[in-house]
Write an enzyme that holds these catalytic residues in place. Structure first.
Site, PDB file in Angstrom:
ATOM      1  N   ASP A   1       7.100  -7.659   8.366  1.00 45.69           N
ATOM      2  CA  ASP A   1       7.975  -8.329   7.404  1.00 45.69           C
ATOM      3  C   ASP A   1       7.287  -8.496   6.057  1.00 45.69           C
ATOM      4  OD1 ASP A   1       7.476 -11.805   8.438  1.00 45.69           O
ATOM      5  OD2 ASP A   1       6.084 -10.143   8.276  1.00 45.69           O
ATOM      6  N   GLU A   2       6.393  -7.552   5.721  1.00 45.44           N
ATOM      7  CA  GLU A   2       5.684  -7.587   4.447  1.00 45.44           C
ATOM      8  C   GLU A   2       6.207  -6.476   3.522  1.00 45.44           C
ATOM      9  OE1 GLU A   2       1.478  -9.216   6.333  1.00 45.44           O
ATOM     10  OE2 GLU A   2       1.523  -7.362   5.181  1.00 45.44           O
TER      11      GLU A   2
END
Length: 544
Positions: free
Chosen positions: A455-456
């Protein structure tokens, strides 16, 4: 001689040369593209393993910081600090242990080192005055490295039958006049570290065969890892590099004879917890890591083989008519092989030559398309780490030429893990796809949105050196507001947020793009610590 070499023989000879030439061009293209793509994929996987190691090191340090802070807070309570009511002290100690199961044992001693209150009454009346957990705390807060239990080995539950290992935390106790009253000591079970490792490795999946290790700073002993590795001395070349630079990755041969892509990260503490110098090592067998490389090379080889057969047939049909266009095509292919920028021109007049030049153009387009796919994240359609690195090279050249700066915005989603845990990975993937769409809407032409993994995400903006901070801040706040809007996954609506860290690369500076990404990442974590849903610039107070 004319009987030995009829006109058809010359045609066969020319067709053979042409077919050989096409095979050579295809083979060289496959070799160059395959090696380039393979090297890029290895770099991406290596960097991902180093990132996973850094994530685990940070998780361990944050856990130790929280536990040590809890013991310090407990030591400040009057029933624990003052030698008056040991039953009240035991009640406070038991309350903390019930809330934090990672504490296997907590005890309070008197000034001589005798345990006067402890969880479950274990060791009460016994002296630990000669143990490091007591002696080291005489000078202040003590946090000890991993060790096997001595007094507690036979007193605590041990369902696994394996040797029990602890990490010690102890603080001195003083009354209101500053007189030494004893020591509050705690043993943290090492089991929590295994659970942390399993949680960090979940995104990789079992089929990836990714393994994590924790290495001691004092003697390079493996403290955590597969059972047959614990206790051995780790001698990987990346260990010293990680301790010097904070992280590293490389291809190494381990004692079992296997070759592994190996990522390293040094645990350097968290907040006021200085850390114990643990180095986290994450490895993946090369045979598994290079599977995408081999699949890509097989695809390229198959395409090249098919096209080579097609071109040989074309060569046979037009060998006597394409000497001049063929020479031009050969020259162009040679320039491409040498790394020059060139384009195979379309030839008019002969249908067969037109077909040949068109097919060669399609071959190069197909190979370029495969290279583009290697730069793209399949789930979101955004650029991946490979695409990010390629774009940064172009952005750096443009910034140098036009007097600009490059702003890097590192973005980490807040509240994404509960979406996966509650609704499943299908919903999580839907959220990530929608986040990718929203990030694309937040950038201008010439800028780029990328997914770094999990989720970066990251944005790269080319900005004026005078106004970059204001513009980057506006874009970052636009991102925070955009991501904060509810996401419809198709079955339910979920809410997430994000934190953004910003750093700037300047053509006349000394920082590399890797340094800039790291600085933006640090700023992003500072934003998270400040309350999440926030924006932080590297270099501002509290971010570096």
């Amino acid at each position: 001689m004319s009987r030995l070499l009829p006109s058809t023989s010359l045609r066969i000879w020319l067709a053979g040369i042409f077919a050989s030439f096409v095979v050579l061009v295809a083979a060289l293209s496959i070799l160059v593209m395959g090696e380039r793509t393979g090297d890029a994929l290895r770099r991406s996987i290596g960097a991902s393993l180093a990132s996973t190691a850094a994530h685990m090191a940070d998780t361990l340090d944050r856990h130790m910081h929280s536990r040590s802070a809890e013991i310090v807070l407990l030591s400040g309570l009057a029933p624990v600090r003052l030698s008056t009511d040991f039953a009240a002290a035991r009640e406070q100690i038991e309350r903390l242990r019930s809330r934090v199961p990672a504490f296997s044992w907590i005890g309070r001693t008197d000034a001589a080192g005798t345990v006067v209150a402890a969880t479950d009454g274990i060791l009460e009346g016994k002296s630990i005055g000669q143990r490091p957990v007591f002696l080291e705390a005489l000078d202040g807060i003590f946090i000890g490295d991993v060790h096997e239990a001595v007094l507690l080995a036979k007193l605590l539950p041990n369902p696994t039958g394996e040797p029990i290992k602890f990490v010690d935390v102890s603080v001195p106790l003083q009354d209101d006049e500053g007189r030494f009253q004893g020591v509050l000591a705690a043993h943290l079970s090492w089991v929590w570290a295994r659970e942390a490792a399993r949680e960090v490795l979940v995104p990789h999946g079992d089929e990836s065969r990714v393994e994590a290790f924790v290495v001691s700073a004092s003697d390079d002993t493996i403290l955590l890892g597969p059972e047959d590795e614990i206790g051995r001395r780790h001698a990987g070349a990346g260990l010293a590099v990680a301790r010097a630079n904070g992280s590293a990755w490389g291809i190494e041969t381990w004692p079992d004879g296997g070759r592994y892509l190996t990522g390293y990260a040094l645990g350097d503490g968290h907040a006021d917890y200085p850390g114990l110098g643990w180095t986290v090592v994450v490895r993946q067998p090369m045979a598994v890591a290079e599977q995408p490389v081999r699949e890509t090379q097989r695809t390229i080889a198959l395409l090249g083989a098919v096209l080579a057969v097609i071109f040989a047939a074309i060569g046979w049909a037009v060998a006597g008519m394409v000497a001049r266009p063929l020479r031009a095509i050969a020259d162009t292919a040679d320039r491409l092989r040498n790394g020059e920028t060139a384009e195979i021109q379309a030839h008019r007049g002969l249908r067969e030559v037109e077909t040949l030049s068109s097919a060669l153009r399609d071959l190069l387009a197909s190979l370029n398309q495969m290279e583009e796919l290697a730069h793209q994240d399949r789930l979101t359609g955004l650029a991946n780490r490979i695409g990010l690195n390629a774009h940064l090279d172009l952005a750096g050249a443009r910034a140098t030429r036009d007097g600009k700066v490059v702003a890097v915005l590192c973005i980490d989603l807040d509240g994404f893990k509960p979406v996966n845990d509650r609704y499943g990975h299908f919903a999580g993937d839907a959220v990530l796809r929608d986040v990718g769409r929203r990030l694309r809407q937040c950038v201008r032409g010439g800028d780029i949105a990328t997914r770094l993994g999990g989720d970066e995400f990251a944005l790269v903006l080319l900005l004026s050196p005078d106004a970059w901070r204001d513009v980057a801040g506006v874009v970052a706040r636009r991102v925070v507001d955009s991501i904060a809007r509810p996401v419809d996954t198709g079955e339910q609506t979920v809410a997430i947020g994000c934190s953004v860290g910003i750093a700037c690369w300047r053509p006349d500076g000394t920082a590399t793009f890797a340094d800039t990404i790291r600085m933006a990442d640090e700023a992003m974590y500072a934003a998270k610590r400040a309350g999440k849903g926030r924006v932080a610039f590297h270099g501002d107070p509290g971010t570096a």
